[in-house]
Design a protein around this motif. Sequence first.
Motif, mmCIF file in Angstrom:
data_model
loop_
_atom_site.group_PDB
_atom_site.id
_atom_site.type_symbol
_atom_site.label_atom_id
_atom_site.label_comp_id
_atom_site.label_asym_id
_atom_site.label_seq_id
_atom_site.Cartn_x
_atom_site.Cartn_y
_atom_site.Cartn_z
ATOM 1 N N ARG A 168 0.858 -1.186 0.000
ATOM 2 C CA ARG A 168 0.000 0.000 0.000
ATOM 3 C C ARG A 168 0.893 1.235 0.000
ATOM 4 N NH1 ARG A 168 -1.924 -3.456 3.691
ATOM 5 N NH2 ARG A 168 -1.169 -2.247 5.455
ATOM 6 N N VAL A 169 0.677 2.132 -0.914
ATOM 7 C CA VAL A 169 1.575 3.278 -1.090
ATOM 8 C C VAL A 169 1.256 4.343 -0.041
ATOM 9 C CG1 VAL A 169 2.384 5.057 -2.667
ATOM 10 C CG2 VAL A 169 1.756 2.797 -3.560
ATOM 11 N N PHE A 170 2.258 4.689 0.762
ATOM 12 C CA PHE A 170 2.103 5.731 1.777
ATOM 13 C C PHE A 170 2.869 7.004 1.427
ATOM 14 C CE2 PHE A 170 1.563 2.044 4.946
ATOM 15 C CZ PHE A 170 0.195 1.988 4.695
ATOM 16 N N SER A 171 3.799 6.922 0.476
ATOM 17 C CA SER A 171 4.591 8.100 0.128
ATOM 18 C C SER A 171 5.008 8.028 -1.328
ATOM 19 C CB SER A 171 5.832 8.189 1.023
ATOM 20 O OG SER A 171 6.610 9.326 0.703
ATOM 21 N N ALA A 172 4.797 9.122 -2.060
ATOM 22 C CA ALA A 172 5.253 9.250 -3.447
ATOM 23 C C ALA A 172 5.657 10.702 -3.644
ATOM 24 C CB ALA A 172 4.149 8.852 -4.421
ATOM 25 N N THR A 173 6.955 10.966 -3.729
ATOM 26 C CA THR A 173 7.452 12.341 -3.783
ATOM 27 C C THR A 173 8.535 12.492 -4.846
ATOM 28 O OG1 THR A 173 9.064 11.842 -2.034
ATOM 29 C CG2 THR A 173 6.968 12.799 -1.352
#
Length: 541
Positions: free
Chosen positions: A447-452
């Motif tokens: 599950r993606v919690f961070s995309a920067t």
Amino acid sequence: MSSMITTASWVPRGFAAPFPKKYNFDEAEFERIAELAKLQLDDANEDYEEAQEEQEGGASAKKAVKEDAMDEDEETVDVNADDLKEYDLEHYDDDEEDQPEGQKMDMFGNVKSLAYYESNKEDPYITIPDGQDEDEDREDLQILATDNLLLAAKVEDELAHLEVYVYEDEADNLYVHHDIMLPAIPLCVEWLDVAVGKESVEQQTSAANFVAIGTMDPDIEIWDLDTVDCMYPNAILGQGGNPEDEKKKKKKKKSKKANDEYHVDAVLSLAANRKHRNLLASASADKTVKLWDLNTTKCAKSYSYHTDKVCSLAWHAVESTVLLSGSYDRTIVAADMRAPDAKAPRWGVESDVENVRWDPHDPNFFFVSTENGIIHYHDIRNAPSSPQDSKPVWTLQAHDESLSSFDINSRIPGFMATGSTDKTVKLWNITPTGPQMVVSRNLDVGRVFSATFAPDDGVAWRLAVAGSKGTMHIWDTSTNASVRLAFANKMANKPQGELVEDRLVGVAADDSSSDSDEGSEDDEDEEEDDEDNDADSMDED
């Protein structure tokens, strides 16, 4: 819970020290830590005393047992006293000349020189080439001017820490440089370019490399990223950072009521003001937003704009005193921190807010992501009379599940990335008619919690993605054929239609790292969907 990364943040190039220093635990540092830790120790003692008072009913029986045990110990001591007398343990620590004749402890004669080897270097039996180990450690810790630091808040086997990665773009290398132990599950991190805490006033006026960390605890910890193996934060913003208020703290220890001095619940978001560098804003589950003066490490002002948990903050790039805040009360407020009593414009959304961002390319607009997987794009000049009357410029159903993370590329106009608990990352091209999906990927981070996006020109196409599997991946989006096609006019020296396999740099997870709700069949299905998404990459979601 095996391992997960809850949030991540880039550090711009050029701020990290080329050779980070080792932590120096001297007398002054010992005294500083003792003061900061005293409140925690006092609390533990108070809790222990309260627990003892609650068990007074059974104290008599325990006392009787203890007395019996003491009597038995006295008998044992009497029996063994004659046997131990010959060793003269009472004079164990005496110097040789002070010990009774015939009782010199020759077998321990070298203890002093071993213990003090580092200070007087007199031991004849230990030989270490001068400077050899120091030079090797120094080389291992070196950070180049072309390297980026990447901060990842990680929970692993119920232990919380901040991993400080070094990303070498040209070498396609990503590795953990050092880590920082944390007291509770980390929820947000914010890089700071100003020194805080024990540093001198002169250092506070120059560029620095620090990080503020918010956790499930109400206190905010601030650490120096240029020091490795630290034992304690440079500063603590909150109740635990004011030893002089010990008596006040004891009176309020049991209180969870929001106040103007410190947070009393989890810290969910942090935002550093890049123009007024001594200011840090924090948002909490206690429903308040607080403004901290990093020069004094005190709360300068507290704000109560929301009726539920405040989960996201963002400073305006031009009007540097305007702060955007999003809350679980399903509203977004844009307030001027200089006028806390003035009525601030407020917008409403259909579900709990996840994140808020100003448009880095047009400061009149801002983005809002929600738990329903929707992104709203608002014009701040068209503030509604009430939240229910909010009219966004456009809305986008980006994902079917919670839109847990999204970012707007600060260097490439119109380039947006979204990450969701549906385990996918999507890239978007924002056109005058609205956003169009370019590509969707399952990068196997759970599950993606961070995309920067990376903050520097040379690496602006790099996207850092992390999630519930505890892995960190760097995706060079410029190597994706669909991205090349969509942003061809913004790519310098890159062939427009070249079909190149995506370049992905990452750190492998432990074998034990996995999500309890993730199955291999779902991953296979999502990988097949990726191929379909590439074929229809310019279709709107």
